[in-house]
Design a protein around this motif. Structure first.
Motif, PDB file in Angstrom:
ATOM      1  N   VAL A 190     -24.114  24.328 -30.845  1.00  0.00           N
ATOM      2  CA  VAL A 190     -23.050  23.835 -31.727  1.00  0.00           C
ATOM      3  C   VAL A 190     -23.269  22.355 -32.024  1.00  0.00           C
ATOM      4  CG1 VAL A 190     -20.570  23.404 -31.915  1.00  0.00           C
ATOM      5  CG2 VAL A 190     -21.387  25.563 -30.941  1.00  0.00           C
ATOM      6  N   SER A 191     -23.533  21.574 -30.994  1.00  0.00           N
ATOM      7  CA  SER A 191     -23.766  20.136 -31.178  1.00  0.00           C
ATOM      8  C   SER A 191     -24.997  19.880 -32.037  1.00  0.00           C
ATOM      9  CB  SER A 191     -23.940  19.458 -29.813  1.00  0.00           C
ATOM     10  OG  SER A 191     -22.819  19.687 -28.987  1.00  0.00           O
ATOM     11  N   HIS A 192     -26.049  20.651 -31.817  1.00  0.00           N
ATOM     12  CA  HIS A 192     -27.285  20.512 -32.584  1.00  0.00           C
ATOM     13  C   HIS A 192     -27.021  20.755 -34.072  1.00  0.00           C
ATOM     14  CE1 HIS A 192     -31.696  20.615 -32.987  1.00  0.00           C
ATOM     15  NE2 HIS A 192     -31.528  21.603 -33.832  1.00  0.00           N
ATOM     16  N   TYR A 193     -26.251  21.790 -34.389  1.00  0.00           N
ATOM     17  CA  TYR A 193     -25.954  22.109 -35.785  1.00  0.00           C
ATOM     18  C   TYR A 193     -25.086  21.029 -36.434  1.00  0.00           C
ATOM     19  CZ  TYR A 193     -23.924  24.417 -39.843  1.00  0.00           C
ATOM     20  OH  TYR A 193     -23.499  24.696 -41.115  1.00  0.00           O
ATOM     21  N   LEU A 194     -24.017  20.615 -35.758  1.00  0.00           N
ATOM     22  CA  LEU A 194     -23.070  19.671 -36.367  1.00  0.00           C
ATOM     23  C   LEU A 194     -23.674  18.297 -36.587  1.00  0.00           C
ATOM     24  CD1 LEU A 194     -19.738  20.554 -34.513  1.00  0.00           C
ATOM     25  CD2 LEU A 194     -20.408  21.155 -36.850  1.00  0.00           C
ATOM     26  N   THR A 195     -24.644  17.916 -35.779  1.00  0.00           N
ATOM     27  CA  THR A 195     -25.267  16.593 -35.933  1.00  0.00           C
ATOM     28  C   THR A 195     -26.589  16.669 -36.692  1.00  0.00           C
ATOM     29  OG1 THR A 195     -26.416  16.789 -33.795  1.00  0.00           O
ATOM     30  CG2 THR A 195     -24.212  15.803 -33.782  1.00  0.00           C
ATOM     31  N   ASP A 196     -26.819  17.807 -37.393  1.00  0.00           N
ATOM     32  CA  ASP A 196     -28.061  17.992 -38.154  1.00  0.00           C
ATOM     33  C   ASP A 196     -29.301  17.797 -37.293  1.00  0.00           C
ATOM     34  OD1 ASP A 196     -26.747  18.676 -40.426  1.00  0.00           O
ATOM     35  OD2 ASP A 196     -27.060  16.793 -41.483  1.00  0.00           O
ATOM     36  N   GLY A 197     -29.216  18.247 -36.040  1.00  0.00           N
ATOM     37  CA  GLY A 197     -30.368  18.216 -35.154  1.00  0.00           C
ATOM     38  C   GLY A 197     -30.538  16.955 -34.345  1.00  0.00           C
ATOM     39  N   GLU A 198     -29.651  15.967 -34.526  1.00  0.00           N
ATOM     40  CA  GLU A 198     -29.817  14.706 -33.784  1.00  0.00           C
ATOM     41  C   GLU A 198     -29.492  14.879 -32.303  1.00  0.00           C
ATOM     42  OE1 GLU A 198     -28.244  11.194 -35.620  1.00  0.00           O
ATOM     43  OE2 GLU A 198     -28.494  12.027 -37.620  1.00  0.00           O
ATOM     44  N   VAL A 199     -28.521  15.737 -31.978  1.00  0.00           N
ATOM     45  CA  VAL A 199     -28.301  16.120 -30.584  1.00  0.00           C
ATOM     46  C   VAL A 199     -29.105  17.386 -30.345  1.00  0.00           C
ATOM     47  CG1 VAL A 199     -26.622  16.934 -28.888  1.00  0.00           C
ATOM     48  CG2 VAL A 199     -26.012  15.081 -30.452  1.00  0.00           C
ATOM     49  N   ARG A 200     -30.071  17.318 -29.464  1.00  0.00           N
ATOM     50  CA  ARG A 200     -30.988  18.433 -29.250  1.00  0.00           C
ATOM     51  C   ARG A 200     -30.304  19.559 -28.495  1.00  0.00           C
ATOM     52  NH1 ARG A 200     -36.212  17.658 -30.259  1.00  0.00           N
ATOM     53  NH2 ARG A 200     -36.797  19.306 -28.816  1.00  0.00           N
ATOM     54  N   SER A 201     -30.617  20.799 -28.891  1.00  0.00           N
ATOM     55  CA  SER A 201     -30.099  21.947 -28.160  1.00  0.00           C
ATOM     56  C   SER A 201     -30.936  22.174 -26.916  1.00  0.00           C
ATOM     57  CB  SER A 201     -30.130  23.203 -29.041  1.00  0.00           C
ATOM     58  OG  SER A 201     -31.445  23.481 -29.453  1.00  0.00           O
ATOM     59  N   SER A 202     -30.301  22.751 -25.884  1.00  0.00           N
ATOM     60  CA  SER A 202     -31.039  23.038 -24.650  1.00  0.00           C
ATOM     61  C   SER A 202     -32.083  24.112 -24.926  1.00  0.00           C
ATOM     62  CB  SER A 202     -30.072  23.519 -23.568  1.00  0.00           C
ATOM     63  OG  SER A 202     -29.356  24.661 -24.001  1.00  0.00           O
ATOM     64  N   ASP A 203     -33.301  23.886 -24.475  1.00  0.00           N
ATOM     65  CA  ASP A 203     -34.393  24.836 -24.714  1.00  0.00           C
ATOM     66  C   ASP A 203     -34.362  25.905 -23.631  1.00  0.00           C
ATOM     67  OD1 ASP A 203     -36.612  26.154 -25.521  1.00  0.00           O
ATOM     68  OD2 ASP A 203     -38.044  24.570 -24.997  1.00  0.00           O
ATOM     69  N   ARG A 204     -33.550  26.924 -23.844  1.00  0.00           N
ATOM     70  CA  ARG A 204     -33.396  27.997 -22.866  1.00  0.00           C
ATOM     71  C   ARG A 204     -33.761  29.331 -23.502  1.00  0.00           C
ATOM     72  NH1 ARG A 204     -30.262  26.289 -18.403  1.00  0.00           N
ATOM     73  NH2 ARG A 204     -29.398  24.198 -18.677  1.00  0.00           N
ATOM     74  N   GLY A 205     -34.853  29.345 -24.227  1.00  0.00           N
ATOM     75  CA  GLY A 205     -35.321  30.582 -24.820  1.00  0.00           C
ATOM     76  C   GLY A 205     -34.803  30.851 -26.203  1.00  0.00           C
ATOM     77  N   ALA A 206     -33.870  30.021 -26.713  1.00  0.00           N
ATOM     78  CA  ALA A 206     -33.335  30.192 -28.065  1.00  0.00           C
ATOM     79  C   ALA A 206     -33.055  28.817 -28.654  1.00  0.00           C
ATOM     80  CB  ALA A 206     -32.052  31.022 -28.042  1.00  0.00           C
ATOM     81  N   CYS A 207     -33.588  28.541 -29.837  1.00  0.00           N
ATOM     82  CA  CYS A 207     -33.352  27.237 -30.452  1.00  0.00           C
ATOM     83  C   CYS A 207     -33.086  27.403 -31.944  1.00  0.00           C
ATOM     84  CB  CYS A 207     -34.523  26.295 -30.216  1.00  0.00           C
ATOM     85  SG  CYS A 207     -36.078  26.831 -30.945  1.00  0.00           S
ATOM     86  N   LEU A 208     -32.178  26.581 -32.451  1.00  0.00           N
ATOM     87  CA  LEU A 208     -31.883  26.573 -33.880  1.00  0.00           C
ATOM     88  C   LEU A 208     -33.021  25.901 -34.638  1.00  0.00           C
ATOM     89  CD1 LEU A 208     -28.110  25.565 -34.147  1.00  0.00           C
ATOM     90  CD2 LEU A 208     -29.114  27.838 -34.328  1.00  0.00           C
ATOM     91  N   VAL A 209     -33.308  26.452 -35.812  1.00  0.00           N
ATOM     92  CA  VAL A 209     -34.310  25.880 -36.711  1.00  0.00           C
ATOM     93  C   VAL A 209     -33.628  25.742 -38.067  1.00  0.00           C
ATOM     94  CG1 VAL A 209     -36.595  26.139 -37.721  1.00  0.00           C
ATOM     95  CG2 VAL A 209     -36.124  27.081 -35.444  1.00  0.00           C
ATOM     96  N   MET A 210     -33.581  24.505 -38.611  1.00  0.00           N
ATOM     97  CA  MET A 210     -32.726  24.252 -39.766  1.00  0.00           C
ATOM     98  C   MET A 210     -33.459  23.545 -40.897  1.00  0.00           C
ATOM     99  SD  MET A 210     -29.153  23.056 -37.945  1.00  0.00           S
ATOM    100  CE  MET A 210     -29.826  21.492 -37.359  1.00  0.00           C
ATOM    101  N   ASN A 211     -33.055  23.891 -42.102  1.00  0.00           N
ATOM    102  CA  ASN A 211     -33.310  23.058 -43.270  1.00  0.00           C
ATOM    103  C   ASN A 211     -32.005  22.361 -43.617  1.00  0.00           C
ATOM    104  OD1 ASN A 211     -35.937  23.880 -43.509  1.00  0.00           O
ATOM    105  ND2 ASN A 211     -35.664  25.003 -45.428  1.00  0.00           N
ATOM    106  N   ARG A 212     -31.984  21.051 -43.465  1.00  0.00           N
ATOM    107  CA  ARG A 212     -30.838  20.234 -43.850  1.00  0.00           C
ATOM    108  C   ARG A 212     -31.373  19.052 -44.641  1.00  0.00           C
ATOM    109  NH1 ARG A 212     -26.292  22.975 -42.612  1.00  0.00           N
ATOM    110  NH2 ARG A 212     -25.097  21.341 -41.605  1.00  0.00           N
ATOM    111  N   GLU A 213     -30.486  18.254 -45.202  1.00  0.00           N
ATOM    112  CA  GLU A 213     -30.953  17.067 -45.920  1.00  0.00           C
ATOM    113  C   GLU A 213     -31.684  16.151 -44.950  1.00  0.00           C
ATOM    114  OE1 GLU A 213     -29.074  14.979 -49.123  1.00  0.00           O
ATOM    115  OE2 GLU A 213     -27.324  16.281 -48.907  1.00  0.00           O
ATOM    116  N   GLY A 214     -32.918  15.794 -45.314  1.00  0.00           N
ATOM    117  CA  GLY A 214     -33.711  14.935 -44.458  1.00  0.00           C
ATOM    118  C   GLY A 214     -34.401  15.666 -43.329  1.00  0.00           C
ATOM    119  N   ARG A 215     -34.231  16.980 -43.232  1.00  0.00           N
ATOM    120  CA  ARG A 215     -34.843  17.753 -42.141  1.00  0.00           C
ATOM    121  C   ARG A 215     -35.249  19.108 -42.698  1.00  0.00           C
ATOM    122  NH1 ARG A 215     -34.454  17.702 -36.486  1.00  0.00           N
ATOM    123  NH2 ARG A 215     -33.097  15.892 -36.627  1.00  0.00           N
TER     124      ARG A 215
END
Length: 376
Positions: A190-215
């Motif tokens: 949730v934090s990773h999505y809301l901050t456009d990836g600036e807060v990293r998600s915990s790498d526990r076998g599942a990670c968000l991959v996003m196209n956002r502005e600047g990313r």
């Protein structure tokens, strides 16, 4: 003004800056709400990811069930929201949540309006239906009508659940189209999505991959995933036309990797471009390593399974505009999410069994080739 100054001003005050401020505002508001509502000690708030997969008509009942459990905040990003039976049902659920004190933040993408036709979401603002009137005027429902070309479909419940899908809020899609919903129980996602990836998600076998502005993460992650294949790739996708992806699938077949593609018999858009691309794939690949299956009916899935242990699924299509330009959200997970992986394998197996194998070269008419050139 030098380039660095222009970039800094855009980051702070431009369209990207406004989006970043909005995301961080929601992120910090969620942190405060958690502290106010949780009964656990702070050090016991878990960040362990749990991945679950829902398919077809399992999806919206699950979304509604989780929405009803919301304690303080619901955030929705949606591409298409039709004024039909499902759209009104979802709006009514949102109103009931707001009535009991849950804050709702909805971002509706303007680019999706063209697909809503006479069931346009924005037109409900002036509807005489009392439910829509309450929806638009409720003090706890904040609706942002965005022009970010964001194709993602995301639901966030409190700080702990993120749902991502290819499914729009549309009765036709719910009843007739084959698609997936992924549930992530992990507040770091949730934090990773809301901050456009600036807060990293915990790498526990599942990670968000996003196209956002600047990313723009979708294409690089997708290409690395395909290049990592050693034994098999199974792709179930509705819109397929990206030249780089097609070239990589061709290369994999000549390198000894089995490639299986499940493609739709029926499409709402991009039909000719998709089947022209499949014809090219058939023509250039090693025929002993390629299998094409034609799924009966409408298929809206966007999922790739590599070596039976890595899954890439979400809103991104295998077309250039989706991979490079539009806002998208996918998740990449592996066999640590054992239950979700097993369900994906079983669904794909069933889809292959109900599909028709494609044999021999595809012969497309000159009209179809011309329409494919127009990306239709």
């Amino acid at each position: 003004m030098n380039t660095l100054s222009r970039v800094l001003l855009r980051q702070l005050f431009g369209k990207l800056g406004r989006r970043r401020v909005q995301g961080w505002r929601l992120f910090y508001r969620l942190r405060v709400e958690v502290l106010l509502h949780t009964r656990k000690a702070i050090e016991r708030i878990s960040s362990v990811a749990r991945v679950r997969v829902w398919v077809d008509q399992e999806a919206f009942p699950r979304i509604c069930k989780l929405l009803r459990r919301a304690r303080h905040t619901v955030i929705i990003q949606m591409f298409i929201w039709k004024d039909d039976a499902l759209g009104r049902r979802m709006a009514a659920e949102i109103v009931r949540l707001a009535d009991r004190g849950v804050q709702i933040d909805i971002t509706k993408e303007a680019a999706g309006d063209v697909f809503e036709l006479h069931k346009d979401f924005l037109a409900t603002r002036s509807a005489h239906d009392p439910m829509w009137q309450r929806f638009w005027s409720h003090p706890r429902i904040r609706i942002t009508y965005s022009h970010n070309n964001d194709h993602a479909k995301v639901y966030i419940i409190d700080d702990r659940i993120l749902l991502l899908t290819g499914m729009n809020i549309s009765e036709d899609e719910y009843l007739k189209w084959h698609d997936y919903l992924v549930e992530l129980r992990d507040h770091s996602s949730v934090s990773h999505y809301l901050t456009d990836g600036e807060v990293r998600s915990s790498d526990r076998g599942a990670c968000l991959v996003m196209n956002r502005e600047g990313r723009r993460e979708i294409r690089p992650v997708l290409m690395r995933l395909l290049r990592s294949a050693r034994k098999s790739v199974v792709a179930e996708h509705c819109y397929i036309s990206d030249p780089q992806v097609l070239a990589e699938l061709v290369r994999l077949t000549h390198g000894g990797v089995r490639v299986t593609l499940i493609a739709p018999e029926k499409l709402d858009v991009h039909y000719h471009a998709t089947w022209q691309s499949i014809a090219q794939l058939v023509r250039l690949s090693d025929p002993s390593r390629l299998r094409i299956f034609v799924y009966p009916g409408f298929l809206h899935a966007k999922i790739i399974l590599v070596d039976r242990r890595q899954v890439f699924v979400g809103s991104a299509n295998l077309m250039r505009s989706s991979l490079d330009e539009m806002g998208e959200v996918n998740v990449l997970f592996d066999d640590t999410a054992e239950g979700a992986l097993f369900k994906i394998r079983e669904i794909l197996r069933r889809d292959i069994l109900k599909s028709r194998p494609l044999t021999g070269p595809l012969r497309l008419s000159w009209l179809s080739r011309w329409l494919a050139w127009l990306k239709l």
